[in-house]
Design a protein around this motif. Structure first.
Motif, PDB file in Angstrom:
ATOM      1  N   PRO A  80       0.812  -1.222   0.000  1.00  0.00           N
ATOM      2  CA  PRO A  80       0.000   0.000   0.000  1.00  0.00           C
ATOM      3  C   PRO A  80       0.849   1.279   0.000  1.00  0.00           C
ATOM      4  O   PRO A  80       0.402   2.318  -0.497  1.00  0.00           O
ATOM      5  CB  PRO A  80      -0.842  -0.108   1.273  1.00  0.00           C
ATOM      6  N   MET A  81       2.078   1.202   0.524  1.00  0.00           N
ATOM      7  CA  MET A  81       2.950   2.373   0.494  1.00  0.00           C
ATOM      8  C   MET A  81       3.333   2.742  -0.941  1.00  0.00           C
ATOM      9  O   MET A  81       3.563   3.911  -1.241  1.00  0.00           O
ATOM     10  CB  MET A  81       4.211   2.115   1.337  1.00  0.00           C
ATOM     11  N   ILE A  82       3.383   1.759  -1.821  1.00  0.00           N
ATOM     12  CA  ILE A  82       3.722   2.002  -3.221  1.00  0.00           C
ATOM     13  C   ILE A  82       2.488   2.349  -4.045  1.00  0.00           C
ATOM     14  O   ILE A  82       2.537   3.218  -4.911  1.00  0.00           O
ATOM     15  CB  ILE A  82       4.434   0.774  -3.824  1.00  0.00           C
ATOM     16  N   PHE A  83       1.357   1.678  -3.775  1.00  0.00           N
ATOM     17  CA  PHE A  83       0.190   1.812  -4.642  1.00  0.00           C
ATOM     18  C   PHE A  83      -0.920   2.725  -4.102  1.00  0.00           C
ATOM     19  O   PHE A  83      -1.728   3.208  -4.885  1.00  0.00           O
ATOM     20  CB  PHE A  83      -0.393   0.432  -4.957  1.00  0.00           C
ATOM     21  N   VAL A  84      -0.994   2.947  -2.805  1.00  0.00           N
ATOM     22  CA  VAL A  84      -2.076   3.756  -2.236  1.00  0.00           C
ATOM     23  C   VAL A  84      -1.599   5.167  -1.893  1.00  0.00           C
ATOM     24  O   VAL A  84      -2.181   6.157  -2.360  1.00  0.00           O
ATOM     25  CB  VAL A  84      -2.689   3.072  -0.993  1.00  0.00           C
ATOM     26  N   THR A  85      -0.559   5.278  -1.083  1.00  0.00           N
ATOM     27  CA  THR A  85      -0.098   6.586  -0.624  1.00  0.00           C
ATOM     28  C   THR A  85       0.227   7.541  -1.763  1.00  0.00           C
ATOM     29  O   THR A  85      -0.228   8.692  -1.740  1.00  0.00           O
ATOM     30  CB  THR A  85       1.111   6.440   0.323  1.00  0.00           C
ATOM     31  N   PRO A  86       0.986   7.140  -2.789  1.00  0.00           N
ATOM     32  CA  PRO A  86       1.296   8.100  -3.864  1.00  0.00           C
ATOM     33  C   PRO A  86       0.055   8.624  -4.588  1.00  0.00           C
ATOM     34  O   PRO A  86      -0.004   9.798  -4.942  1.00  0.00           O
ATOM     35  CB  PRO A  86       2.184   7.304  -4.818  1.00  0.00           C
ATOM     36  N   ILE A  87      -0.947   7.771  -4.777  1.00  0.00           N
ATOM     37  CA  ILE A  87      -2.165   8.210  -5.454  1.00  0.00           C
ATOM     38  C   ILE A  87      -2.917   9.228  -4.593  1.00  0.00           C
ATOM     39  O   ILE A  87      -3.344  10.274  -5.081  1.00  0.00           O
ATOM     40  CB  ILE A  87      -3.061   7.004  -5.801  1.00  0.00           C
ATOM     41  N   VAL A  88      -3.065   8.931  -3.315  1.00  0.00           N
ATOM     42  CA  VAL A  88      -3.762   9.842  -2.403  1.00  0.00           C
ATOM     43  C   VAL A  88      -3.033  11.182  -2.335  1.00  0.00           C
ATOM     44  O   VAL A  88      -3.646  12.253  -2.437  1.00  0.00           O
ATOM     45  CB  VAL A  88      -3.899   9.214  -0.992  1.00  0.00           C
TER      46      VAL A  88
END
Length: 104
Positions: A80-88
C-alpha cells in the motif's frame, strides 16, 4: 544524519522538513505549474506540509496495522505504500494544494 550521531527519529524529522520545503518548490515549479499559473502562493506551503504529513502518517499506519497489529511480514506494508499513498498524495496535491483558486 543518523551517522552524524543524531537520534534516528530526529534525523527523520530534519530530513522530512528539508524535503518538504524542497518538494514544495519543485512541485510548484514543475509538476503542478499548469494548475497554479506559474505562481506559488504562500498558502500552498501550509497545505503541502499537511498533505506530506498525511502521507507520512498513512505509511506509518500501514506499518503499524500490518506488522504490529495483524502480524504480517515486514514487506506487506510496502504494497500500500507504493500503490495507495502516492495516489492519495497526488490527488490531494493536484486538487487542494496546487489548485488555482482564481480559475475555480
Amino acid at each position: 544524519l543518523a551517522t552524524a550521531g543524531l537520534d534516528p527519529n530526529l534525523s527523520l524529522v530534519i530530513v522530512f522538513v528539508i524535503f518538504t520545503i524542497v518538494g514544495h518548490r519543485v512541485h510548484g515549479a514543475v509538476s503542478f505549474k499548469d494548475k497554479i499559473g506559474g505562481k506559488l502562493p504562500r498558502d500552498t506551503m501550509v497545505r503541502f506540509s499537511i498533505v506530506n504529513f498525511a502521507g507520512f502518517a498513512m505509511n506509518q499506519a500501514f506499518i503499524m496495522i500490518s506488522v504490529k497489529v495483524l502480524g504480517y511480514q515486514n514487506w506487506v506494508p510496502i504494497v500500500p505504500m507504493i500503490f495507495v499513498t502516492p495516489i492519495v498524495v497526488f490527488v490531494l496535491n493536484r486538487c487542494w494544494v496546487f489548485h488555482d483558486d482564481a480559475s475555480a
